[in-house]
Design an enzyme around this catalytic site. Structure first.
Site, PDB file in Angstrom:
ATOM      1  N   TYR A  64     -12.678  -3.053  14.386  1.00 45.58           N
ATOM      2  CA  TYR A  64     -11.255  -3.403  14.398  1.00 45.58           C
ATOM      3  C   TYR A  64     -10.423  -2.256  13.833  1.00 45.58           C
ATOM      4  O   TYR A  64     -10.917  -1.391  13.084  1.00 45.58           O
ATOM      5  CB  TYR A  64     -10.999  -4.663  13.572  1.00 45.58           C
ATOM      6  N   PHE A  74      -3.451   0.357   8.340  1.00 46.17           N
ATOM      7  CA  PHE A  74      -3.882   0.101   6.967  1.00 46.17           C
ATOM      8  C   PHE A  74      -5.398  -0.037   6.831  1.00 46.17           C
ATOM      9  O   PHE A  74      -5.927  -0.055   5.726  1.00 46.17           O
ATOM     10  CB  PHE A  74      -3.186  -1.143   6.380  1.00 46.17           C
ATOM     11  N   ASP A  75      -6.128  -0.127   7.936  1.00 49.53           N
ATOM     12  CA  ASP A  75      -7.586  -0.207   7.841  1.00 49.53           C
ATOM     13  C   ASP A  75      -8.194  -0.021   9.218  1.00 49.53           C
ATOM     14  O   ASP A  75      -7.570  -0.335  10.241  1.00 49.53           O
ATOM     15  CB  ASP A  75      -8.014  -1.572   7.274  1.00 49.53           C
ATOM     16  N   ILE A  94      -8.991 -13.815   7.019  1.00 44.13           N
ATOM     17  CA  ILE A  94      -7.710 -14.512   7.191  1.00 44.13           C
ATOM     18  C   ILE A  94      -7.793 -15.503   8.356  1.00 44.13           C
ATOM     19  O   ILE A  94      -8.613 -15.343   9.270  1.00 44.13           O
ATOM     20  CB  ILE A  94      -6.537 -13.517   7.409  1.00 44.13           C
ATOM     21  N   TYR A 120      -1.430 -12.920   5.211  1.00 42.68           N
ATOM     22  CA  TYR A 120      -1.383 -12.877   3.738  1.00 42.68           C
ATOM     23  C   TYR A 120      -0.131 -13.515   3.160  1.00 42.68           C
ATOM     24  O   TYR A 120       0.118 -13.419   1.952  1.00 42.68           O
ATOM     25  CB  TYR A 120      -1.522 -11.418   3.263  1.00 42.68           C
ATOM     26  N   PHE A 137      -4.095  -6.566  14.989  1.00 42.82           N
ATOM     27  CA  PHE A 137      -5.478  -6.106  14.909  1.00 42.82           C
ATOM     28  C   PHE A 137      -6.004  -5.875  16.318  1.00 42.82           C
ATOM     29  O   PHE A 137      -5.935  -6.759  17.171  1.00 42.82           O
ATOM     30  CB  PHE A 137      -6.354  -7.145  14.218  1.00 42.82           C
TER      31      PHE A 137
END
Length: 571
Positions: A64, A74-75, A94, A120, A137
């Site tokens: 991902y 962010f990731d 999540i 979040y 994502f």
């Protein structure tokens, strides 16, 4: 996100709050659709393989990349070159992930747009994800390992390590052959066995093994997570022999492999003829009633004494017989009609379906009274009796006539169940007569009348009065003035306590045949029954009126007392 970020579930958010569909939406590449009704969106980038989707409890592996809506990354597992693994539907990630990935297929690539309430929320995940952030994502579902909650109560989970063959699963009566190893959570081995055989319904080691093996295919290997309720519960298990101790309330990890199993079936509804398949047969065909079968067999008593041996030695003729003709004991007859060509089976036959309460001299030994017997039978070949759909009309009429005669012989011998079956089969041959000529229709009608009447006589002997009534009604639909049908239906009505209908049929039968002695005798019986019934009714209503008369004076007395009390209270 750092490597330890792991897309954790947001605090205080439970998956069961969502109102989301169970099925994945059907999509085309480039299409975007909303999943559920809380703003989760999915855009298909690349189609996956097959039609299966992962389910809650499955261990999934994905790549991902996560970004904010402005494109800030962010990731990314792709940058780490390490796929991300987690258990689906367990709150390890999540909500948007748990719900979105359930809709994917193996190899599929999709972009999920996840609103804050499914990510979040108001708090975000500082420092990388701000409060109330909608996230995107880009996810590729690489693979998943199926993990099933076998009992649907969280007590027994099955993770497939090696897929099995075909689609069949063992049943309660079957004898399974397994390898297993049971460990505590710290890795301590408490039990291990190779090629262990047990009957599923009797179980082995702990309840989990029997429950799990019923969900497995031949050759399948699984890892079971066994909670105490399917292990050894609050008490645990002390060490015994080669098996180690299991502490109280222990969770076990059991590796279980289903090597094979022997299918065990109940041939008769009363469970008195049992068949265990030792070797599977070929194809799907089985002998029907009237088939000529050739078998090899060995018959034994419970102590192992061989009383019968046929077709076993080289050059010896195979044992040949015709099914449903009383040429062998009933249990053997019924069992061979469930066998395929080449099948080898072990039969357990209770006395009622074997030699009964009498001693029976067989070729190699005497079978004592009330013996349960055991046969190992190999179905070498069989020729099925011709079915009605393979016959022309003259053949059908001839076959029906033969079955009627067979039924008559059995009826005279007092074998009413078998006779009834013959009459029923005879009628089936000629039931559909639309293609018959006029002459053939006459012949078929005469056979139907005779067979249904005789079958009704069987049912009377067997005290099946409802079926007697139905069969006689069928005859009367063909011949409204059939005296025997009226008489037998009247007998059935008497036993069913339909006395008015019985009287109607008997009177009509006497009109048609006034000198019939049997019908006159039955009418006398009926009159006595009616008289008895009328007496009972009179007594019942007499008692009821007597009780009512007793209640009335009491009510009047009570009314006077109430009036007296009323007057006194005014004084």
């Amino acid at each position: 996100m750092d490597e330890d970020f792991d897309i954790p579930a947001a605090d205080g958010m439970m998956n069961d709050d969502l109102d989301l569909p169970d099925e994945a939406p059907i999509m085309k590449v480039g299409e975007e659709k909303e999943i559920g009704n809380q703003g989760l969106k999915k855009k298909l980038v690349k189609e996956g393989e097959g039609w299966e989707n992962p389910e809650s409890g499955d261990e999934v592996e994905v790549h991902y990349t996560g970004t904010l809506l402005d494109g800030t990354q962010f990731d990314s597992s792709r940058e780490r070159v390490t796929p991300f693994k987690f258990t689906l539907g367990q709150g390890q990630v999540i909500k948007g992930w748990d719900e979105g990935i359930k809709t994917m297929k193996k190899g599929e690539n999709a972009i999920f747009t996840i609103p804050p309430q499914l990510a979040y929320g108001e708090s975000g995940s500082p420092p990388t994800i701000p409060p109330n952030a909608t996230l995107q994502f880009d996810v590729e579902l690489l693979s998943w390992t199926s993990v099933k909650d076998i009992c649907k109560d969280g007590g027994l989970f099955k993770k497939i390590l090696t897929e099995g063959e075909k689609w069949e699963n063992p049943k309660d009566l079957d004898e399974v052959l397994v390898n297993y190893e049971a460990k505590l959570e710290d890795g301590t081995v408490v039990a291990k066995a190779d090629s262990k055989e047990f009957t599923v319904k009797n179980g082995h080691f702990c309840p989990a093994l029997a429950k799990a093996v019923k969900t497995m295919k031949k050759g399948e290997k699984v890892l079971l997570t066994v909670k105490p309720q399917y292990g050894f519960g609050e008490k645990g298990k002390p060490a015994a022999g080669v098996e180690g101790a299991v502490p109280p309330n222990a969770t076990l990890q059991i590796t279980l492999e289903l090597i094979s199993w022997k299918t065990v079936t109940e041939v008769t509804d009363d469970k008195k003829v049992i068949k265990k398949i030792l070797k599977e047969g070929e194809g799907y065909e089985r002998p029907n009633e009237g088939a000529v079968v050739k078998v090899k067999l060995i018959g034994k008593l419970q102590d192992g004494t061989v009383f019968s041996k046929k077709g076993q030695t080289e050059g010896e003729e195979l044992f040949e017989f015709k099914t449903d003709e009383e040429q062998v004991i009933d249990g053997l007859d019924k069992a061979v009609m469930t066998m395929k060509k080449g099948e080898v089976a072990l039969l357990t036959i209770a006395p009622e379906y074997a030699f009964g309460s009498s001693e029976s001299k067989q070729e190699l030994a005497v079978v004592p009274p009330n013996s349960t017997v055991y046969y190992e039978v190999e179905m070498v070949s069989f020729i099925k009796d011709k079915e009605s759909w393979d016959m022309n009309t003259p053949e059908k009429i001839e076959a029906a006539g033969k079955k009627k005669e067979e039924g008559n012989v059995l009826f005279k011998a007092g074998k009413y169940v078998k006779a009834s079956k013959r009459y029923e089969k005879a009628v089936k041959y000629i039931d559909y007569d639309t293609s018959f000529s006029e002459e053939e229709k006459k012949q078929a009608k005469a056979l139907k009348v005779a067979c249904n009447l005789n079958d009704a006589a069987c049912k009377l002997k067997l005290k099946d009065y409802k079926q007697t009534e139905k069969l006689c009604t069928k005859v009367l639909e063909l011949e409204s003035s059939n005296v025997k049908a009226l008489y037998r239906r009247a007998q059935a009505y008497i036993h069913l306590a339909d006395l008015d209908l019985a009287e109607f049929d008997i009177k009509k039968a006497l009109e048609l045949d006034p000198d019939n002695r049997e019908i006159k005798m039955e009418y006398k019986v009926l009159k006595e029954k009616i008289k008895e019934y009328n007496k009972k009714e009179a007594k019942f209503y007499g008692n009821m009126f007597a009780k009512m008369n007793k209640v009335e004076p009491a009510n009047k007395s009570g009314a006077k007392e109430a009036a007296a009390v009323s007057i006194d209270s005014k004084a």
